[in-house]
Enzyme design. Sequence first.
Site, PDB file in Angstrom:
ATOM      1  N   MET A 116       0.850  -1.188   0.000  1.00 34.28           N
ATOM      2  CA  MET A 116       0.000   0.000   0.000  1.00 34.28           C
ATOM      3  C   MET A 116       0.892   1.248   0.000  1.00 34.28           C
ATOM      4  SD  MET A 116      -3.419  -1.000   2.054  1.00 34.28           S
ATOM      5  CE  MET A 116      -2.831  -0.802   3.711  1.00 34.28           C
ATOM      6  N   GLU A 122      11.873  -0.452   5.150  1.00 37.72           N
ATOM      7  CA  GLU A 122      12.869  -1.515   4.952  1.00 37.72           C
ATOM      8  C   GLU A 122      12.202  -2.899   4.800  1.00 37.72           C
ATOM      9  OE1 GLU A 122      16.022  -1.097   4.316  1.00 37.72           O
ATOM     10  OE2 GLU A 122      16.549  -3.232   4.375  1.00 37.72           O
ATOM     11  N   HIS A 147       9.386  -3.608   3.264  1.00 40.74           N
ATOM     12  CA  HIS A 147       8.999  -3.742   1.853  1.00 40.74           C
ATOM     13  C   HIS A 147      10.242  -3.984   0.982  1.00 40.74           C
ATOM     14  CE1 HIS A 147       5.578  -0.933   3.158  1.00 40.74           C
ATOM     15  NE2 HIS A 147       4.967  -2.022   2.771  1.00 40.74           N
ATOM     16  N   MET A 154       8.698  -3.334  11.595  1.00 51.24           N
ATOM     17  CA  MET A 154       8.505  -2.201  10.672  1.00 51.24           C
ATOM     18  C   MET A 154       7.127  -2.228  10.059  1.00 51.24           C
ATOM     19  SD  MET A 154      11.987  -1.256   8.920  1.00 51.24           S
ATOM     20  CE  MET A 154      13.465  -1.122   9.912  1.00 51.24           C
TER      21      MET A 154
HETATM   22  O1  PAF Z   1      -0.007  -5.779   3.474  1.00 51.04           O
HETATM   23  C1  PAF Z   1      -0.445  -4.879   2.743  1.00 51.04           C
HETATM   24  O2  PAF Z   1       0.203  -3.867   2.512  1.00 51.04           O
HETATM   25  C2  PAF Z   1      -1.822  -5.023   2.118  1.00 51.04           C
HETATM   26  O3  PAF Z   1      -2.696  -5.656   2.976  1.00 51.04           O
HETATM   27  C3  PAF Z   1      -1.799  -5.713   0.735  1.00 51.04           C
HETATM   28  C4  PAF Z   1      -1.288  -7.125   0.811  1.00 51.04           C
HETATM   29  C5  PAF Z   1      -0.912  -4.915  -0.220  1.00 51.04           C
HETATM   30  C6  PAF Z   1      -3.205  -5.748   0.147  1.00 51.04           C
HETATM   31  O4  PAF Z   1      -3.744  -4.459   0.011  1.00 51.04           O
END
Ligand code: PAF
Length: 285
Positions: free
Chosen positions: A30, A35, A37, A184
């Site tokens: 989202m 870090e 991600h 995080m």
């Molecule tokens: O974990 C997240 O950021 C969200 O729940 C996802 C998996 C991108 C779905 O919107």
Amino acid sequence: MKTIKKIKEFTLLAESIRKRGKTIGLVPTMGFLHEGHLRLIRMARKQCEVVVLSIFVNPAQFGPGEDFEKYPRDINRDRHLAEKEGVDYVFYPAASEMYKSEHKTFVEVEGLGDIMCGAYRQGHFKGVATVVLKLLNITKANRAYFGEKDYQQMMIVKRMVDDLNVDVEIVRVPTVREEDGLAMSSRNRYLDRKERENAGILYKCLNKAKDMIKGGEKNLRVVRTEMIKELEKNRYISRVDYIEFRNPLNLQEISEAGESGRSILVAVAAWIGSTRLIDNMVIKL
Ligand code: PAF
């Protein structure tokens, strides 16, 4: 790195990548990258020929009164970070592109979507499962990357792709922590200085459970009581939603620590001020 906002354009691109026999790795997010991600992206970069980062603050997974509006967003910063990590494509659709006004279909994963966080955030996992399935269909990913920090989400996605025969491998990636153990999360941004200084308490409390269970405590009610005491000692904790002990393979509830070789998922959801944080730990006996 290219940013694509339209589903049709992305699907055609994904088809041509697959036709050329290349593997696609999807990192669904989202946005407001941290870090945690970046670790998902790095894992995808290692394992796949083409890496897709999706950035979409999914309205369907936020309940009324939740933080959809204030969820942190910074697409330029995200694109910059993604490019540095070698992402090939950013999929960045508008909500009106993902959910047409006539949208009627949602995915529910029974038994897993209404426990733990699902019991406190009604409809949340229905929104998550639906958007993840849409993202998998659009990007035609061979692999998709999920962090263990959102353990329940990861298990729900795994169940869904298995049940619905979606041809994708779900890859789990360990939680990334700050120095004091705080997992995080983009939502950590909501914490003020004092709250942030105290937020390591969740990890401390998971470690307390680990020490007790490894030290021989079998009764998990006793462990929960001690964890709650630990949390409630901290005046910045405004509420504890749950502390749960679950089988990490299927999320079934566990009341007793079993024999050695078994594992227990300990999961916690608690509020620091007006910010809800979650965390978990898998304890191997
Ligand atoms: O974990 C997240 O950021 C969200 O729940 C996802 C998996 C991108 C779905 O919107």
